[in-house]
Design an enzyme around this catalytic site. Sequence first.
Site, short mmCIF file in Angstrom:
data_model
loop_
_atom_site.label_atom_id
_atom_site.label_comp_id
_atom_site.label_asym_id
_atom_site.label_seq_id
_atom_site.Cartn_x
_atom_site.Cartn_y
_atom_site.Cartn_z
N ASP A 53 -6.43 0.07 4.04
CA ASP A 53 -5.08 0.59 3.83
C ASP A 53 -4.91 1.99 4.41
OD1 ASP A 53 -5.03 -1.72 2.40
OD2 ASP A 53 -4.73 -0.79 0.43
N SER B 123 0.79 -1.23 0.00
CA SER B 123 0.00 0.00 0.00
C SER B 123 0.82 1.29 0.00
CB SER B 123 -1.00 0.01 1.15
OG SER B 123 -2.09 0.76 0.73
P1 ADP Z 1 0.28 -0.40 -3.81
O1 ADP Z 1 -0.61 0.56 -3.09
O2 ADP Z 1 0.00 -1.82 -3.44
O3 ADP Z 1 1.73 -0.08 -3.68
P2 ADP Z 1 -1.04 0.76 -6.07
O4 ADP Z 1 -1.14 0.41 -7.50
O5 ADP Z 1 -2.31 0.89 -5.31
O6 ADP Z 1 -0.06 -0.31 -5.37
O7 ADP Z 1 -0.26 2.12 -5.92
C1 ADP Z 1 0.98 2.32 -6.58
C2 ADP Z 1 0.95 3.66 -7.28
O8 ADP Z 1 0.94 4.73 -6.31
C3 ADP Z 1 2.17 3.93 -8.12
O9 ADP Z 1 2.03 3.36 -9.40
C4 ADP Z 1 2.19 5.44 -8.17
O10 ADP Z 1 1.24 5.93 -9.11
C5 ADP Z 1 1.68 5.83 -6.80
N1 ADP Z 1 2.79 6.08 -5.88
C6 ADP Z 1 3.04 5.45 -4.71
N2 ADP Z 1 4.15 5.96 -4.10
C7 ADP Z 1 4.61 6.95 -4.89
C8 ADP Z 1 5.73 7.87 -4.85
N3 ADP Z 1 6.59 7.85 -3.82
N4 ADP Z 1 5.85 8.76 -5.84
C9 ADP Z 1 4.99 8.77 -6.87
N5 ADP Z 1 3.94 7.94 -6.98
C10 ADP Z 1 3.74 7.03 -6.02
MG MG Z 2 -2.75 0.65 -3.33
#
Ligand code: ADP
Ligand code: MG
Length: 388
Positions: free
Chosen positions: A171, A125
């Site tokens: 989450d 998350s």
């Molecule tokens: P999870 O929440 O399981 O990691 P998600 O698909 O829900 O997977 O979220 C991932 C997305 O969140 C990334 O593809 C990006 O768009 C965004 N994201 C998360 N952390 C960052 C960050 N540090 N900088 C930019 N975008 C981010």
């Molecule tokens: Mg997510």
Amino acid sequence: MIERGALRRAFEERYGRPARLFRAPGRVNLIGEHTDYNGGFVLPMAIDRETVVAAAPRADRTVRVRSLNRGEELAFDLDRPGEPRRGLWLDYVEGVARALESRGVRLGGADLLLLSDVPAGAGLSSSAALEVSAGLALASVSGRRVDPVELALAGQQAEHAYVGTLSGVMDQFVAALGREGHALLIDCRALAAEAIPLDTTNFVVAIADTHVRHELSASEYNRRRAECEEGVRLLSEHLPGVRELRDVSVEEFERFAACLPGTVRRRCRHVVGENARTLAAAAALRRGDLEEVGRLMRRSHESLRDDYEVSCAELDLLAETAWGVRGVLGSRMTGGGFGGSTVSLVPRDRLTEFERALTEEYQQRKGFTPTVYVSEAGGGAEEVISDE
Ligand code: ADP
Ligand code: MG
């Protein structure tokens, strides 16, 4: 952990004024999968990986956000909403800003510089860590206080309205309200949580990232939600008062299961059983019975694999390999499924053996290696006062 002093200095160098720092953690769910959007129970903990946002207010209504992970800066105007669902990482930040304003939290413009060590897309998350840390930062530098449950709901609203994922509230709730050294038993209908101490003296929580994420996850996710709703509709013909699968006990489900078509029956059996397993795991954790928590984790995985059908070959391989390692109490997929990570309860003194077994088996069968993390239960979103 993110180096706070370096982020503070990077902000000052870039924007020429001091920043305040805010953080929110990623999470791992010990048990209670696909129960949150059914009004049920989940048992996650915040991990010690986090997203940290350096923020300072602006005089106008522009929000400029730079992600050091992406090496990219994007901006939006609070008065001129951008298109939702652009597929940009900005959707998460603009989404939470809009959600806060729609909840009566008036924001001002701000410059944000952020850095995260929550791996994106690994089922830990990173999206909630981003929404909650950015939401807290924006509200705080605008001089607004937000209740942490409101902040969590704003993050969830961002996923629904701006990102286009119909996620439950788990989450964001644990990102906002996690507590150091504790797992949270969250009642996703009541939006209330009980913090349960997690003693990691002898057993640690180990996360293993498959490094795969299968494409079907979003469409299958929405299909599971529809199947659950169909189950509620059919079951409520026999059980008036049932509004969500949360309202159905295991006994009631067994009495009326025959009225459900096969697929819907298996989906409902998972959710009803998983709610019961989550409550049983919370009770076991309260009395320090980690063996029982581990057994329930394994049953959770089997149910997600066979009845809910959201596992995949990679998750099964890591979970099954973990079950075979001497002393491991339990292991299961964690998060939505179709890739992402597993979570296991591993004896502290067998961690090396655990990591070796998973790495060798996975390398041999898949041709690459999983990443194993150990995490203590961390705290929820907050302003970072000290850079220590
Ligand atoms: P999870 O929440 O399981 O990691 P998600 O698909 O829900 O997977 O979220 C991932 C997305 O969140 C990334 O593809 C990006 O768009 C965004 N994201 C998360 N952390 C960052 C960050 N540090 N900088 C930019 N975008 C981010
Ligand atoms: Mg997510």
